[in-house]
Design a protein around this motif. Structure first.
Motif, short mmCIF file in Angstrom:
data_model
loop_
_atom_site.label_atom_id
_atom_site.label_comp_id
_atom_site.label_asym_id
_atom_site.label_seq_id
_atom_site.Cartn_x
_atom_site.Cartn_y
_atom_site.Cartn_z
N ARG A 197 0.82 -1.22 0.00
CA ARG A 197 0.00 0.00 0.00
C ARG A 197 0.85 1.26 0.00
O ARG A 197 0.37 2.33 -0.38
CB ARG A 197 -1.00 -0.05 1.16
N GLU A 198 2.12 1.12 0.43
CA GLU A 198 3.07 2.23 0.26
C GLU A 198 3.39 2.43 -1.24
O GLU A 198 3.51 3.54 -1.74
CB GLU A 198 4.36 1.91 1.06
N LEU A 199 3.49 1.33 -1.96
CA LEU A 199 3.86 1.42 -3.38
C LEU A 199 2.68 1.75 -4.27
O LEU A 199 2.80 2.50 -5.24
CB LEU A 199 4.46 0.08 -3.85
N TRP A 200 1.54 1.13 -3.99
CA TRP A 200 0.43 1.15 -4.96
C TRP A 200 -0.83 1.84 -4.44
O TRP A 200 -1.83 1.89 -5.15
CB TRP A 200 0.07 -0.28 -5.38
N GLY A 201 -0.80 2.31 -3.19
CA GLY A 201 -1.96 3.03 -2.68
C GLY A 201 -2.86 2.16 -1.81
O GLY A 201 -2.74 0.93 -1.77
N ALA A 202 -3.78 2.83 -1.13
CA ALA A 202 -4.59 2.19 -0.09
C ALA A 202 -5.54 1.14 -0.65
O ALA A 202 -5.98 0.26 0.08
CB ALA A 202 -5.38 3.26 0.68
N ALA A 203 -5.87 1.23 -1.94
CA ALA A 203 -6.83 0.28 -2.51
C ALA A 203 -6.16 -1.01 -2.98
O ALA A 203 -6.82 -1.93 -3.45
CB ALA A 203 -7.57 0.94 -3.67
N SER A 204 -4.83 -1.06 -2.86
CA SER A 204 -4.08 -2.21 -3.38
C SER A 204 -4.36 -3.47 -2.56
O SER A 204 -4.74 -3.40 -1.40
CB SER A 204 -2.60 -1.86 -3.34
N GLU A 205 -4.11 -4.64 -3.14
CA GLU A 205 -4.05 -5.88 -2.35
C GLU A 205 -3.00 -5.68 -1.26
O GLU A 205 -2.02 -4.96 -1.46
CB GLU A 205 -3.58 -7.05 -3.24
N GLU A 206 -3.18 -6.37 -0.14
CA GLU A 206 -2.18 -6.24 0.94
C GLU A 206 -1.16 -7.36 0.84
O GLU A 206 -1.50 -8.54 0.90
CB GLU A 206 -2.89 -6.27 2.30
N PHE A 207 0.10 -6.97 0.66
CA PHE A 207 1.20 -7.94 0.59
C PHE A 207 2.48 -7.14 0.76
O PHE A 207 2.44 -5.91 0.92
CB PHE A 207 1.19 -8.69 -0.75
N SER A 208 3.63 -7.83 0.76
CA SER A 208 4.88 -7.08 0.72
C SER A 208 5.72 -7.61 -0.44
O SER A 208 5.50 -8.71 -0.94
CB SER A 208 5.63 -7.17 2.05
N VAL A 209 6.66 -6.79 -0.88
CA VAL A 209 7.54 -7.18 -1.97
C VAL A 209 8.96 -6.84 -1.56
O VAL A 209 9.19 -5.78 -0.97
CB VAL A 209 7.13 -6.51 -3.31
N THR A 210 9.89 -7.77 -1.79
CA THR A 210 11.29 -7.47 -1.52
C THR A 210 12.02 -7.28 -2.84
O THR A 210 11.73 -7.95 -3.84
CB THR A 210 11.99 -8.57 -0.71
N VAL A 211 12.94 -6.32 -2.83
CA VAL A 211 13.72 -5.97 -4.03
C VAL A 211 15.18 -5.89 -3.61
O VAL A 211 15.48 -5.38 -2.53
CB VAL A 211 13.24 -4.60 -4.58
N GLU A 212 16.10 -6.40 -4.44
CA GLU A 212 17.52 -6.27 -4.14
C GLU A 212 18.03 -4.94 -4.69
O GLU A 212 17.95 -4.70 -5.91
CB GLU A 212 18.33 -7.42 -4.73
N LEU A 213 18.56 -4.11 -3.79
CA LEU A 213 19.02 -2.78 -4.18
C LEU A 213 20.46 -2.57 -3.77
O LEU A 213 20.86 -2.94 -2.65
CB LEU A 213 18.12 -1.71 -3.55
N PHE A 214 21.24 -1.98 -4.65
CA PHE A 214 22.63 -1.66 -4.35
C PHE A 214 22.69 -0.50 -3.35
O PHE A 214 21.77 0.33 -3.27
CB PHE A 214 23.38 -1.31 -5.64
N GLU A 215 23.80 -0.48 -2.58
CA GLU A 215 23.91 0.50 -1.49
C GLU A 215 23.69 1.93 -1.96
O GLU A 215 23.04 2.73 -1.29
CB GLU A 215 25.27 0.34 -0.81
N SER A 216 24.24 2.26 -3.15
CA SER A 216 24.12 3.65 -3.61
C SER A 216 22.72 4.00 -4.09
O SER A 216 22.45 5.15 -4.41
CB SER A 216 25.15 3.93 -4.72
N TYR A 217 21.81 3.02 -4.13
CA TYR A 217 20.43 3.31 -4.52
C TYR A 217 19.57 3.67 -3.30
O TYR A 217 18.38 3.92 -3.43
CB TYR A 217 19.76 2.10 -5.18
#
Lengths: 221, 194
Positions: A197-217
């Motif tokens: 809901r942080e990414l897609w808004g309050a009406a989104s399905e409720e779940f979480s997503v993990t993403v691999e990000l480099f330190e400088s990102y």
């Protein structure tokens, strides 16, 4: 990274295709050959690397990326790497294909190869670095609001959003510079968890997503 | 704009050009392809899962540091498998793997990715509406099940350790291996008892 390869959250693709448990790795005979030639092209033949291959894929136009499927885009990225390393002249592949089909086409002469002046310091992508990670597990972080340009791999849908570090992964070569032969610049990679809901808004399905990000990102949230 | 040449003919042309220059050897290509059609496939991952189901100490090692643990029971080397992380699906938490930026996939344990995994619809939608996407693929999850989508955006690769199905208590490790599917190890299906 905002280009044809960054598909996250884009719409208009229709339903997903149902899995076929008996699917073989290749649907058509040519896909086998395109797979092998691309695998050999990205290293030994073009003198480029895996990150350069991914960056070549991301620079394809929509038609070259989509029209012939996964191995079609591999083939087109291989051709791009071969042209950029001056192994093949632009248009050489099409000219040969047309000649094979009986057309009276002049093939461009092979250019003088100009492979990148680059050598990996070790096989693969993992590297050891001496500095400690900048972020720890459980820490709140924020992905940069503007994804790094070029070969960077910050998916657009998490840009600017806060998340939590789930795991600190080993250091990997940084695609931003490695893909363009400007050095490996290894950095720690973080598995960052974002709330839907942080990414897609309050009406989104409720779940979480993990993403691999480099330190400088990442920055502290 | 001239008519687009089919990928099959362009592939043939490229192979001719590279072969004439001595840059590829078709026989070497044949060997490379055969390896991915026969040896590098989901059977490797299935062996890992079955071992984890029957051996709690192995399961703990696998969840703590998967890359060396995988090599104990299956071929785990080669491209797209330098650093693999295994996550466990439970009745409460369901993990599902995607690569939104390309189609990164743990080749050493699952082989080359299936078509649906490379499909724009899957790549675009599973990070936005995973419950809907999983239902379209035939996996209906209860509303109380927490979904975690794993977007493989770097060289880290994810493998799902599926739940062992009820009613398989008497099966051998080899029999269990035969039950484990590629789709369950990506997280778009569950493993069923025979």
């Amino acid at each position: 990274m905002t280009n044809i390869a960054d598909m996250s959250g884009t719409s208009g693709w229709g339903p997903v295709s149902p899995p076929d448990p008996d699917e073989r790795p290749f649907a058509e005979p040519w896909e086998r050959r395109a797979f092998a030639m691309t695998a050999f092209t990205m290293g030994r033949i073009s003198g480029q690397n895996l990150d350069a291959f991914r960056y070549a894929l991301a620079r394809l136009d929509r038609s070259a990326y989509l029209d012939d499927g996964y191995y079609g885009r591999w083939l087109n990225a291989a051709e791009l790497m071969l042209i950029e390393s001056a192994i093949l002249a632009p248009g050489a592949v099409d000219a040969r294909a047309r000649r094979n089909a009986g057309e009276d086409v002049v093939e461009p002469p092979a250019p003088e190869p100009a492979r990148p002046d680059y050598a990996a310091t070790a096989p693969g992508s993992l590297r050891r670095i001496d500095t400690p990670p900048a972020f720890v597990e459980g820490e709140r972080v924020r992905a940069l609001a503007v994804p790094p340009p070029g070969a960077g791999k910050l998916p657009g849908y998490v840009a600017g959003h806060p998340g939590v570090v789930d795991l600190v992964q080993p250091a990997h070569v940084l695609p931003d510079t490695h893909a363009v032969f400007r050095g490996e610049n290894p950095q720690y990679v973080y598995t960052v968890r974002f709330a839907s809901r942080e990414l897609w808004g309050a009406a989104s399905e409720e779940f979480s997503v993990t993403v691999e990000l480099f330190e400088s990102y990442l920055e502290k949230a | 704009m001239t008519e687009r040449i089919p990928a099959s003919l362009r592939t043939e042309a490229l192979e001719q050009l590279l072969t004439e220059r001595g840059l590829v050897d078709p026989a070497v290509m044949d060997t490379f392809i055969a390896n991915y059609e026969t040896n590098v496939g989901p059977l490797n991952g299935a062996r890992v899962v079955a071992r984890a189901w029957v051996d709690p100490e192995y399961r703990a090692r696998l969840l703590a540091d998967a890359t060396p643990a995988i090599k104990e029971v299956a071929w785990g080397g080669g491209a797209n498998g330098e650093h693999i992380v295994v996550v466990e699906n439970t009745p409460e938490v369901h993990n599902v793997v995607v690569c939104t930026l390309c189609s990164c996939y743990p080749w050493p344990v699952l082989g080359l990715p299936p078509s649906w995994y490379k499909d724009p619809a899957y790549r675009a939608r599973v990070v936005r509406e995973p419950r809907t996407v999983l239902a379209e693929m035939g996996l209906e999850l209860g509303e109380d099940v927490e979904i975690v989508v794993r977007d493989s955006s770097s060289e880290v690769r994810w493998l799902v350790l599926p739940e062992r199905p009820a009613g398989t208590e008497g099966l051998s490790e080899e029999e269990l291996t035969a039950l484990v599917t590629r789709d369950a190890m990506v997280g778009v299906a569950k493993v069923s008892a025979p």
